[in-house]
Structures are given as C-alpha cells and as structure tokens.
Design a protein around this motif. Sequence first.
Motif, short mmCIF file in Angstrom:
data_model
loop_
_atom_site.label_atom_id
_atom_site.label_comp_id
_atom_site.label_asym_id
_atom_site.label_seq_id
_atom_site.Cartn_x
_atom_site.Cartn_y
_atom_site.Cartn_z
N LEU A 58 12.23 -35.54 -19.11
CA LEU A 58 10.87 -35.13 -18.84
C LEU A 58 10.08 -34.93 -20.12
O LEU A 58 10.64 -34.50 -21.13
CB LEU A 58 10.84 -33.80 -18.07
N GLN A 59 8.78 -35.20 -20.03
CA GLN A 59 7.87 -34.85 -21.11
C GLN A 59 7.01 -33.69 -20.60
O GLN A 59 6.48 -33.75 -19.49
CB GLN A 59 6.99 -36.03 -21.50
N LYS A 60 6.95 -32.63 -21.41
CA LYS A 60 6.19 -31.44 -21.04
C LYS A 60 5.26 -31.11 -22.21
O LYS A 60 5.25 -31.82 -23.20
CB LYS A 60 7.16 -30.28 -20.76
N SER A 61 4.53 -30.05 -22.08
CA SER A 61 3.64 -29.66 -23.19
C SER A 61 4.50 -29.23 -24.38
O SER A 61 5.63 -28.74 -24.20
CB SER A 61 2.73 -28.52 -22.77
N PRO A 62 4.02 -29.41 -25.60
CA PRO A 62 4.79 -28.99 -26.78
C PRO A 62 5.20 -27.52 -26.73
O PRO A 62 6.33 -27.17 -27.09
CB PRO A 62 3.83 -29.26 -27.95
N SER A 63 4.33 -26.64 -26.24
CA SER A 63 4.68 -25.22 -26.18
C SER A 63 5.79 -24.97 -25.16
O SER A 63 6.69 -24.15 -25.40
CB SER A 63 3.45 -24.36 -25.86
N GLN A 64 5.78 -25.67 -24.03
CA GLN A 64 6.85 -25.53 -23.04
C GLN A 64 8.18 -25.99 -23.60
O GLN A 64 9.22 -25.35 -23.39
CB GLN A 64 6.53 -26.32 -21.77
N VAL A 65 8.16 -27.10 -24.33
CA VAL A 65 9.40 -27.64 -24.90
C VAL A 65 9.95 -26.70 -25.97
O VAL A 65 11.16 -26.45 -26.02
CB VAL A 65 9.16 -29.07 -25.44
N ARG A 66 9.10 -26.13 -26.81
CA ARG A 66 9.56 -25.17 -27.82
C ARG A 66 10.18 -23.93 -27.15
O ARG A 66 11.19 -23.41 -27.60
CB ARG A 66 8.42 -24.77 -28.74
N GLU A 67 9.57 -23.49 -26.06
CA GLU A 67 10.09 -22.34 -25.32
C GLU A 67 11.46 -22.65 -24.71
O GLU A 67 12.38 -21.83 -24.78
CB GLU A 67 9.09 -21.98 -24.21
N LEU A 68 11.60 -23.84 -24.14
CA LEU A 68 12.89 -24.25 -23.57
C LEU A 68 13.95 -24.37 -24.66
O LEU A 68 15.10 -23.94 -24.48
CB LEU A 68 12.75 -25.59 -22.83
N LEU A 69 13.58 -24.92 -25.81
CA LEU A 69 14.51 -25.04 -26.93
C LEU A 69 15.00 -23.66 -27.36
O LEU A 69 16.20 -23.44 -27.56
CB LEU A 69 13.87 -25.78 -28.10
N SER A 70 14.10 -22.72 -27.49
CA SER A 70 14.46 -21.36 -27.88
C SER A 70 15.43 -20.74 -26.87
O SER A 70 16.44 -20.14 -27.24
CB SER A 70 13.20 -20.51 -27.99
N HIS A 71 15.14 -20.93 -25.60
CA HIS A 71 16.01 -20.39 -24.54
C HIS A 71 17.40 -21.01 -24.59
O HIS A 71 18.42 -20.31 -24.59
CB HIS A 71 15.37 -20.62 -23.17
#
Length: 179
Positions: free
Chosen positions: A81-94
Amino acid sequence: MSLGGIGILGGGFLLSRTVNRQEESSVVSNISDYQIIRNKIWLNPQEISHFPTEIPADAQVKGFIYSPASATGGSALQLRLQKSPSQVRELLSHYRQIAQAKYYGGHTNEHLNRVRGLPTTFFYTGNHEGDNAFPASYEILVLGTKDEGITGFPWSHGHSYGVAINTQAAEIVYWAEVW
C-alpha cells in the motif's frame, strides 16, 4: 461394474484431482479477493493480525498477491500500500518497537544466512524482474517467526510475518509466509 468402468471412474478421479490441485495452487492477485483471503482463508490469524482488515480508503493499492499452499510448497500473502508520508512514518515507528529483527533491502535467503538471521520474504509485489529482492530503501521488520525445521535442517519449514516499509515512497508491504 466392469473393469473398463472402474478404469474410467478411476481415471476421472485422478484427472479431477489434478485439475483441482492446479486451481488450488494458482496465485491470486485480484485485490477484490483480499478481504475473504485475509479474514477467512489464511489459516493462522496471528500471522496476519498486522494486516489491515480491509483496504483503507486513504491508501492506494500498489500490489497484492496470495499464493495458496500446494503439495510442493508453502503459502504467501503480501499487500503493498501507498499511504501518506506521515502515516507511513507512524507505522514505521510502531513496528520498529515490536520487531524481532530488521534488515535493509534484500530477500529472505540473504536475511536467513546472516548471523542470527531470520527468514523474511521476497518482494512479490515489486515492479521488477530478477531475484525479487527489496531495494535498500525498504526497511524489513520481522514481527514473528516459527522454526518448524528438523534437527540439522533449521528453517526447512516454518512461518514468518512482518512489514517492509519505504518512507521515501510512502509505502508499506504487509507479508506472511508459510513453507
């Protein structure tokens, strides 16, 4: 029943089993099949609990593949999936907080052959030819594994699941494999 009738009946059974096996092992890439595969077909819910239960409305599907188990191989599920950059950074952190291991680029054979390496996946949903390796821009996070190999042959059978995240492209690849 005559011997010829038994031969026809037996031959028909073998033919139908062959056709059914070919259908069972065919790869599914139609995203409309995602929810039923995710929610009803995949056998171990723990391995896919990190996958979205449905495709998020704010995400763009970049790739999907489901390869069901066959007599000669395991199964794989991968959603890109492609999501917003902020969503992807949040998922990466999690996912970094709960990962057992992380790798940058590559594929399962490379990762498993490292010291204390764990199996991951291939980039089945990638847009490239070759060895199906993730580019170095992807951080591959292993969320769970289970070694079901035998003594002397670790990881000859097993399970692994996780995510691969590319913050530059704002993409997340959810994956699960059984072999």
